[in-house]
Write a protein that holds these residues in place. Structure first.
Motif, PDB file in Angstrom:
ATOM      1  N   UNK A 205       0.847  -1.187   0.000  1.00  0.00           N
ATOM      2  CA  UNK A 205       0.000   0.000   0.000  1.00  0.00           C
ATOM      3  C   UNK A 205       0.884   1.239   0.000  1.00  0.00           C
ATOM      4  N   UNK A 206       0.323   2.328  -0.512  1.00  0.00           N
ATOM      5  CA  UNK A 206       1.055   3.586  -0.586  1.00  0.00           C
ATOM      6  C   UNK A 206       0.036   4.713  -0.690  1.00  0.00           C
ATOM      7  N   UNK A 207       0.487   5.905  -1.040  1.00  0.00           N
ATOM      8  CA  UNK A 207      -0.402   7.064  -1.160  1.00  0.00           C
ATOM      9  C   UNK A 207      -1.079   7.087  -2.527  1.00  0.00           C
ATOM     10  N   UNK A 208      -2.333   7.545  -2.548  1.00  0.00           N
ATOM     11  CA  UNK A 208      -3.073   7.599  -3.803  1.00  0.00           C
ATOM     12  C   UNK A 208      -2.541   8.641  -4.765  1.00  0.00           C
TER      13      UNK A 208
ATOM     14  N   UNK B  92       5.728   1.641  17.439  1.00  0.00           N
ATOM     15  CA  UNK B  92       6.440   0.475  17.975  1.00  0.00           C
ATOM     16  C   UNK B  92       6.432  -0.633  16.920  1.00  0.00           C
ATOM     17  N   UNK B  93       5.500  -1.582  16.990  1.00  0.00           N
ATOM     18  CA  UNK B  93       5.450  -2.644  15.981  1.00  0.00           C
ATOM     19  C   UNK B  93       4.092  -2.712  15.300  1.00  0.00           C
ATOM     20  N   UNK B  94       3.281  -1.657  15.470  1.00  0.00           N
ATOM     21  CA  UNK B  94       1.933  -1.637  14.919  1.00  0.00           C
ATOM     22  C   UNK B  94       1.833  -0.656  13.754  1.00  0.00           C
ATOM     23  N   UNK B  95       1.474  -1.168  12.580  1.00  0.00           N
ATOM     24  CA  UNK B  95       1.297  -0.313  11.404  1.00  0.00           C
ATOM     25  C   UNK B  95       0.190   0.692  11.664  1.00  0.00           C
TER      26      UNK B  95
ATOM     27  N   UNK C  94      -2.712   8.544   6.201  1.00  0.00           N
ATOM     28  CA  UNK C  94      -3.998   7.872   5.997  1.00  0.00           C
ATOM     29  C   UNK C  94      -3.959   6.553   6.760  1.00  0.00           C
ATOM     30  N   UNK C  95      -4.880   6.328   7.705  1.00  0.00           N
ATOM     31  CA  UNK C  95      -4.828   5.128   8.534  1.00  0.00           C
ATOM     32  C   UNK C  95      -4.884   3.833   7.732  1.00  0.00           C
ATOM     33  N   UNK C  96      -4.107   2.855   8.164  1.00  0.00           N
ATOM     34  CA  UNK C  96      -3.955   1.596   7.440  1.00  0.00           C
ATOM     35  C   UNK C  96      -5.254   0.803   7.409  1.00  0.00           C
TER      36      UNK C  96
END
Length: 353
Positions: free
Chosen positions: A61-64, A181-184, A204-206
Motif C-alpha cells: 500500500x502507498x499514497x493515492x 512500535x510494531x503496529x502499522x 492515511x490510517x492503514x
C-alpha cells in the motif's frame, strides 16, 4: 558449478565424470520493504507503505496521489515492480500496487540504521502516542500523534479521515510507513515544513486502506507455543492425581497484572499478551516470574527506544522464579519470558507504580 576444464585438470576420466548443464535460470529476489523507494514513470518517486496480500496476489500500500490505477512502477533498482490496482485521491489518499514474482514481501519497515522494525499488527495508536515514519527521502523520523480523524486541504482537494502528527517529511516520502512500535498506523499523505526546521505530516490510517481494497496486512508475530500433549502414563493412574509441580509455591502474589502461559525450551514469550504497556510518567516497574520447579525460566524487562526493543533489566537465575525491580522514565515497556531450561507453565505478574 564444475566445468569441463576443471574436470580435465583434475585428471579424472571424462568417461566417469561429466559436467551437465542445467536448464534452470536462477535469479535474485528483491525485497519489498516499508519506507523503500519506488518509481512511477520516468521521474516520480514515492515510498512503500506496508506489504499486503489479496488472496494469492502480493503487493504493498502507498499514497493515492503517487499514481493512478493501471500505472506501472519500478523498484528501488529500477527493475519492473508492479502495477497500481487501485488509487484514490483526493477525498482519501491511498492506493495499492500488485507486485510481480521477482519481489519478496517483507513484514517490516526500514528504520534508517541498516536494520528494520517488524510489523506485528495494525492496532491504532491513541493521541499522544509515539509514532515513527520511514520514507525514501528523509529516512526515519519520530514524533507524536496530535489529532485523529481530521482532514487536510491540498491544492488538489481535501483529504478526510487522516491523522495529524508532528513528524517531519519531504517530497518523495509520500506513501511511506507510519508505525507505532510494531503496529502499522498508515501511509504518509502530506503536510508542511521539512526535516531541517520541522513540520507537520498527515497519514492515511492503514485500517481504512485494507478495508477499501479487501487487503490483508503482512505481519510477523511470535506465536504462543501451544501446550504439549501429555505423555501417556506407563502405569495405572493412581486414585488421586498428584499436585502439579510448584503447586502452592507461587511467589508472585500482590501484583496488579497477572498473565499465564506455556513455553517450550529455548522459546520466548512477550507479555502482556504478546504486546506491551505504556508508562506515562517515571515509575517503578516490578515484575515477578513463577514457573514449574523442573524448569529454568529467565525474565527480562524491555523498553522501546524509538527503533527497537532494548533490555533495561534482567533476572537470569538458575531457578524457575525470577524478580525484577526497575525505575524508568515514561515510555513503552514489555516483559520477555525465556525458557532457558525445560518446558512448562509459567505465571508472570507485574506492577507499575
Amino acid at each position: 558449478m564444475v566445468t569441463e576444464n576443471e574436470i580435465a585438470a583434475s585428471g579424472v576420466s571424462t568417461s566417469v565424470v561429466q559436467a551437465v548443464h542445467s536448464g534452470e535460470n536462477p535469479r535474485l529476489l528483491d525485497d519489498v520493504l516499508g519506507g523503500s523507494p519506488y518509481y512511477v514513470g520516468v521521474g516520480s518517486r514515492c515510498s512503500v507503505g506496508f506489504s499486503v496480500t489479496k488472496g494469492t496476489q502480493k503487493g504493498f500500500v502507498s499514497a493515492g496521489h503517487c499514481g493512478n490505477q493501471g500505472q506501472a512502477t519500478t523498484g528501488f533498482n529500477r527493475a519492473p515492480l508492479g502495477v497500481f490496482q487501485g488509487s484514490t485521491f483526493p477525498g482519501k489518499d491511498f492506493a495499492w500496487v500488485a507486485v510481480n514474482d521477482n519481489w519478496t514481501l517483507k513484514p517490516s519497515v526500514d528504520n534508517g540504521s541498516n536494520s528494520t522494525v517488524s510489523v506485528s499488527g495494525s492496532r491504532a495508536a491513541i493521541e499522544g502516542a509515539s509514532v515513527c515514519r520511514s520514507g525514501s527521502t528523509t529516512g526515519w523520523h519520530c514524533g507524536t500523534i496530535q489529532q485523529l480523524y481530521t482532514s487536510v486541504t491540498y491544492p488538489q482537494g481535501t483529504v478526510s479521515g487522516v491523522t495529524r502528527t508532528n513528524v517531519c517529511a519531504e517530497p518523495g516520502d509520500s506513501g511511506g510507513s507510519f508505525i507505532s512500535i510494531d503496529q502499522a498506523q498508515g501511509v504518509t499523505s502530506g503536510g508542511s515544513g521539512d526535516c531541517t526546521s520541522g513540520g507537520v505530516t498527515y497519514f492515511q490510517p492503514i485500517g481504512e486502506i485494507l478495508a477499501a481494497y479487501g487487503l490483508s496486512l503482512l505481519t510477523t508475530v511470535t506465536p504462543s507455543t501451544p501446550p504439549t500433549s501429555p505423555t501417556p502414563p506407563t502405569s495405572p493412574t493412581p486414585p488421586t492425581s498428584p499436585a502439579p509441580p510448584n503447586a502452592g509455591a507461587n511467589i508472585c502474589t500482590g501484583y496488579s497484572n497477572t498473565f499465564k502461559g506455556t513455553l517450550s525450551e529455548n522459546r520466548s514469550a512477550y507479555q502482556p499478551n504478546g504486546r506491551y504497556y505504556r508508562s506515562t510518567a517515571g515509575a517503578v516497574h516490578s515484575g515477578c516470574l513463577n514457573a514449574n520447579d523442573t524448569t529454568d525460566f529467565d525474565l527480562y524487562l524491555q523498553k522501546w527506544n524509538g527503533r527497537s526493543w532494548g533490555t533495561v533489566a534482567a533476572s537470569e537465575g538458575s531457578t524457575p522464579n525470577e524478580k525484577i525491580t526497575y525505575t524508568g522514565a515514561a515510555g513503552f515497556y514489555r516483559y520477555r519470558v525465556f525458557a532457558s531450561g525445560g518446558s512448562g507453565l509459567y505465571t508472570l505478574a507485574y506492577n507499575v507504580r
